[in-house]
Write a protein that holds these residues in place. Structure first.
Motif, short mmCIF file in Angstrom:
data_model
loop_
_atom_site.label_atom_id
_atom_site.label_comp_id
_atom_site.label_asym_id
_atom_site.label_seq_id
_atom_site.Cartn_x
_atom_site.Cartn_y
_atom_site.Cartn_z
N MET A 279 0.85 -1.18 0.00
CA MET A 279 0.00 0.00 0.00
C MET A 279 0.90 1.24 0.00
O MET A 279 1.93 1.27 0.66
N ALA A 280 0.49 2.25 -0.75
CA ALA A 280 1.35 3.41 -0.97
C ALA A 280 1.77 4.11 0.32
O ALA A 280 2.93 4.48 0.48
N LYS A 281 0.83 4.29 1.24
CA LYS A 281 1.18 4.98 2.48
C LYS A 281 2.19 4.18 3.30
O LYS A 281 3.12 4.76 3.89
N LYS A 282 2.05 2.88 3.33
CA LYS A 282 3.01 2.04 4.04
C LYS A 282 4.37 2.09 3.35
O LYS A 282 5.42 2.11 4.00
N PHE A 283 4.34 2.13 2.03
CA PHE A 283 5.57 2.23 1.24
C PHE A 283 6.31 3.52 1.58
O PHE A 283 7.53 3.53 1.73
N LEU A 284 5.57 4.62 1.74
CA LEU A 284 6.19 5.89 2.11
C LEU A 284 6.75 5.84 3.53
O LEU A 284 7.83 6.38 3.79
N GLU A 285 6.01 5.23 4.43
CA GLU A 285 6.49 5.12 5.82
C GLU A 285 7.80 4.34 5.87
O GLU A 285 8.71 4.67 6.65
N ASN A 286 7.92 3.32 5.03
CA ASN A 286 9.14 2.50 4.97
C ASN A 286 10.23 3.15 4.13
O ASN A 286 11.35 2.65 4.07
N ARG A 287 9.86 4.26 3.42
CA ARG A 287 10.78 4.98 2.54
C ARG A 287 11.34 4.09 1.44
O ARG A 287 12.51 4.20 1.06
N GLY A 288 10.49 3.21 0.91
CA GLY A 288 10.90 2.38 -0.21
C GLY A 288 10.66 0.91 0.04
O GLY A 288 9.93 0.53 0.96
N PHE A 289 11.28 0.09 -0.79
CA PHE A 289 11.14 -1.36 -0.64
C PHE A 289 11.89 -1.83 0.61
O PHE A 289 12.96 -1.30 0.93
N PRO A 290 11.37 -2.80 1.33
CA PRO A 290 12.04 -3.32 2.53
C PRO A 290 13.47 -3.77 2.20
O PRO A 290 13.70 -4.50 1.24
N GLY A 291 14.42 -3.30 3.01
CA GLY A 291 15.81 -3.74 2.84
C GLY A 291 16.60 -2.98 1.80
O GLY A 291 17.81 -3.20 1.68
N GLU A 292 15.94 -2.10 1.06
CA GLU A 292 16.67 -1.35 0.03
C GLU A 292 17.42 -0.19 0.65
O GLU A 292 16.87 0.59 1.43
N LYS A 293 18.71 -0.06 0.30
CA LYS A 293 19.52 1.03 0.82
C LYS A 293 19.28 2.30 0.02
O LYS A 293 18.93 2.26 -1.15
N MET A 294 19.48 3.43 0.69
CA MET A 294 19.28 4.72 0.04
C MET A 294 20.38 4.99 -0.98
O MET A 294 20.18 5.68 -1.97
N ILE A 295 21.57 4.44 -0.76
CA ILE A 295 22.68 4.68 -1.68
C ILE A 295 23.21 3.34 -2.16
O ILE A 295 22.90 2.31 -1.62
#
Length: 322
Positions: free
Chosen positions: A306-322
């Protein structure tokens, strides 16, 4: 350097007077987006891990873009499209809110600027230019929100042979998404010579899906403009939307009678990541899109969120920002 406010400080500064007129839906869309972003920033306030520091910088950058959106909507010279467009909408001036938003904007700029390798003084004109800001972040090699440039697109012979020329306004305007009360409007026809007429977009009824799933190509350029559509009579790639240049996000989207219901990052030209979908969702939020009705998928379709949950997690689970 100014510091970011706490959630309480921000909400106090933007408090709505009881005797004043109620906020319009477009106004609430921006305010609720800023509420969420300030809360998200504060959840990371004491994070010192490098990846989390970059996440804070990205959240601060999204705050800058949301405040830019508000300020543009207050400008008498700002244009969102043709004057006869039924979806055209302005935000009514409210000085007390604009003052609070201007302060928050400065605070957010100071914050993400401090994460650049060489913090710099940026002119007011450039700070209002989303394209410039994203390019600045990308060139600084933080790359915290920009998708890869289209390597394949640079050499696409098919592009030269048949893809629509988005450098031509008559073509570009037909694919551009417009939003009113959170619903997506677009030109009924994609053919450059056809009359410009807007309607609520439906990816199933449009017959523009590449397959039978109702998912249509989209891309968001460096200014935050969203283009959607697909022509089966010509060779078409995501790189066409941006003239083979950088994008903030690209993939496929499902829209039902104007309501966006599904987005993913399925673009073989740009290979967007979860952070790019986060950037897209933040933009859709300020456009007033109801994220409660939006599902986010990954490229291979293994999982949905769900989009709101995706935003709360700031992306896919386990994905690094860099």
């Amino acid at each position: 350097m100014s510091t970011m406010p706490t959630v309480q400080q921000w909400k106090l500064s933007r408090a709505i007077p009881l005797e004043g007129p109620p906020l319009s839906p477009p106004e609430w869309a921006v305010i609720e987006s800023l509420d969420f972003l300030v809360e998200q920033f504060n959840s990371l306030r004491h994070a010192d891990i490098e990846d989390q520091k970059l996440t804070k910088a990205l959240v601060a950058l999204h705050i800058t873009f949301a405040t830019n959106f508000w300020l543009r909507k207050h400008s008498k010279t700002f244009k969102t499209g043709p004057t006869d467009f039924i979806g055209q909408l302005r935000i009514s001036p409210r000085e007390y809110l604009t003052d609070a938003i201007m302060t928050l904007r400065k605070q957010s700029i100071d914050k993400w600027n401090s994460f650049l390798k060489t913090p710099m003084k940026i002119s007011d004109e450039d700070l209002a230019d989303n394209n410039y800001l994203w390019s600045l972040i990308y060139e600084d090699e933080l790359a915290i929100g920009v998708s890869n440039k289209s390597d394949k697109g640079v050499d696409d012979q098919a592009y030269l042979e048949g893809m629509p020329k988005f450098s031509e306004k008559a073509t570009r305007i037909k694919y551009k998404a417009r939003f009113r009360h959170g619903l997506l409007w677009r030109s009924k026809s994609l053919l450059p010579l056809d009359e410009l007429e807007f309607s609520l977009y439906d990816s199933h009824a449009s017959n523009e899906a590449e397959g039978n799933d109702g998912l249509v190509h989209y891309a968001m350029d460096m200014r935050g403009r969203i283009y959607i559509g697909y022509r089966k009579d010509v060779t078409f790639f995501h790189s066409a939307f941006a003239e083979k240049d950088y994008v903030l996000c690209a993939g496929k989207m499902e829209v039902k009678n104007g309501q966006i219901s599904f987005i993913n990052n399925a673009s073989g030209h740009y290979f967007p990541r979860g952070k790019n979908l986060v950037t897209l969702l933040h933009r859709l939020r300020v456009y007033g899109v109801n994220l409660d009705k939006v599902v986010v998928g990954n490229w291979v379709g293994e999982k949905t969120y769900m989009a709101k949950k995706f935003l709360e997690n700031r992306g896919f689970p386990g994905e690094k920002m860099i």
